[in-house]
Design a protein around this motif. Structure first.
Motif, short mmCIF file in Angstrom:
data_model
loop_
_atom_site.label_atom_id
_atom_site.label_comp_id
_atom_site.label_asym_id
_atom_site.label_seq_id
_atom_site.Cartn_x
_atom_site.Cartn_y
_atom_site.Cartn_z
N ASP A 20 -5.00 -27.49 31.78
CA ASP A 20 -3.66 -27.79 31.28
C ASP A 20 -3.57 -27.65 29.76
O ASP A 20 -2.49 -27.39 29.22
CB ASP A 20 -3.24 -29.20 31.69
N ALA A 21 -4.68 -27.79 29.08
CA ALA A 21 -4.67 -27.68 27.62
C ALA A 21 -4.31 -26.26 27.20
O ALA A 21 -3.57 -26.06 26.22
CB ALA A 21 -6.03 -28.08 27.05
N ARG A 22 -4.78 -25.28 27.94
CA ARG A 22 -4.45 -23.88 27.61
C ARG A 22 -2.96 -23.62 27.80
O ARG A 22 -2.33 -22.97 26.97
CB ARG A 22 -5.26 -22.92 28.48
N LEU A 23 -2.41 -24.14 28.89
CA LEU A 23 -0.98 -23.97 29.14
C LEU A 23 -0.15 -24.67 28.07
O LEU A 23 0.85 -24.12 27.58
CB LEU A 23 -0.59 -24.49 30.53
N ASP A 24 -0.56 -25.86 27.67
CA ASP A 24 0.15 -26.58 26.60
C ASP A 24 0.10 -25.81 25.28
O ASP A 24 1.10 -25.74 24.56
CB ASP A 24 -0.43 -27.98 26.41
N THR A 25 -1.04 -25.22 24.99
CA THR A 25 -1.18 -24.44 23.76
C THR A 25 -0.28 -23.20 23.81
O THR A 25 0.39 -22.88 22.82
CB THR A 25 -2.64 -24.01 23.57
N ILE A 26 -0.25 -22.54 24.95
CA ILE A 26 0.58 -21.35 25.08
C ILE A 26 2.06 -21.70 24.95
O ILE A 26 2.83 -21.00 24.29
CB ILE A 26 0.29 -20.64 26.42
N ILE A 27 2.47 -22.80 25.53
CA ILE A 27 3.88 -23.22 25.45
C ILE A 27 4.23 -23.59 24.00
O ILE A 27 5.32 -23.25 23.51
CB ILE A 27 4.16 -24.39 26.42
N ALA A 28 3.32 -24.25 23.30
CA ALA A 28 3.58 -24.61 21.90
C ALA A 28 3.70 -23.35 21.04
O ALA A 28 4.60 -23.25 20.19
CB ALA A 28 2.47 -25.50 21.37
N ILE A 29 2.83 -22.37 21.27
CA ILE A 29 2.93 -21.11 20.53
C ILE A 29 4.22 -20.39 20.88
O ILE A 29 4.88 -19.81 20.01
CB ILE A 29 1.69 -20.23 20.80
N PHE A 30 4.60 -20.44 22.15
CA PHE A 30 5.84 -19.80 22.59
C PHE A 30 7.05 -20.41 21.88
O PHE A 30 7.93 -19.69 21.42
CB PHE A 30 6.00 -19.93 24.10
N VAL A 31 7.09 -21.72 21.79
CA VAL A 31 8.19 -22.40 21.09
C VAL A 31 8.22 -21.97 19.62
O VAL A 31 9.28 -21.69 19.05
CB VAL A 31 8.08 -23.93 21.24
N GLY A 32 7.05 -21.87 19.01
CA GLY A 32 6.98 -21.42 17.62
C GLY A 32 7.48 -19.99 17.46
O GLY A 32 8.20 -19.67 16.51
N VAL A 33 7.13 -19.12 18.40
CA VAL A 33 7.58 -17.72 18.35
C VAL A 33 9.09 -17.65 18.52
O VAL A 33 9.77 -16.88 17.83
CB VAL A 33 6.84 -16.87 19.41
N VAL A 34 9.65 -18.45 19.42
CA VAL A 34 11.10 -18.45 19.63
C VAL A 34 11.82 -18.94 18.37
O VAL A 34 12.83 -18.36 17.96
CB VAL A 34 11.47 -19.30 20.86
N ILE A 35 11.30 -19.97 17.74
CA ILE A 35 11.92 -20.48 16.51
C ILE A 35 11.82 -19.44 15.40
O ILE A 35 12.79 -19.21 14.66
CB ILE A 35 11.27 -21.82 16.09
#
Length: 81
Positions: A20-35
């Motif tokens: 789950d840590a990998r998925l959380d990291t990917i989602i956090a990076i995704f949010v940063g990319v969208v912003i």
């Protein structure tokens, strides 16, 4: 191009049964990319509209200056519209 890639990575992490840590990291990076994408789009639109307004202002100022130099007899003889 980064947004679809990040979505693919998130799907692979969720379906693959990984940690789950990998998925959380990917989602956090995704949010940063969208912003970052939203900020870049805003900056692009702001600069584009500012440039367009300056061009319009310069054209209007040039026309006004030209009309100040044109004689009144020319304005009486020339029909517009």
């Amino acid at each position: 191009i980064a947004i679809p890639y990040m979505i693919g990575q998130a799907v692979n992490a969720a379906v693959g049964g990984g940690d789950d840590a990998r998925l959380d990291t990917i989602i956090a990076i995704f949010v940063g990319v969208v912003i970052l994408n939203a900020a870049a789009f805003f900056l692009e639109q702001w600069m584009s509209s500012r440039l367009a307004q300056r061009v319009i202002f310069d054209v209007r100022r040039s026309m006004f200056s030209h009309f100040q130099d044109v004689s009144l007899s020319f304005m009486d003889k020339t029909h517009v519209g």
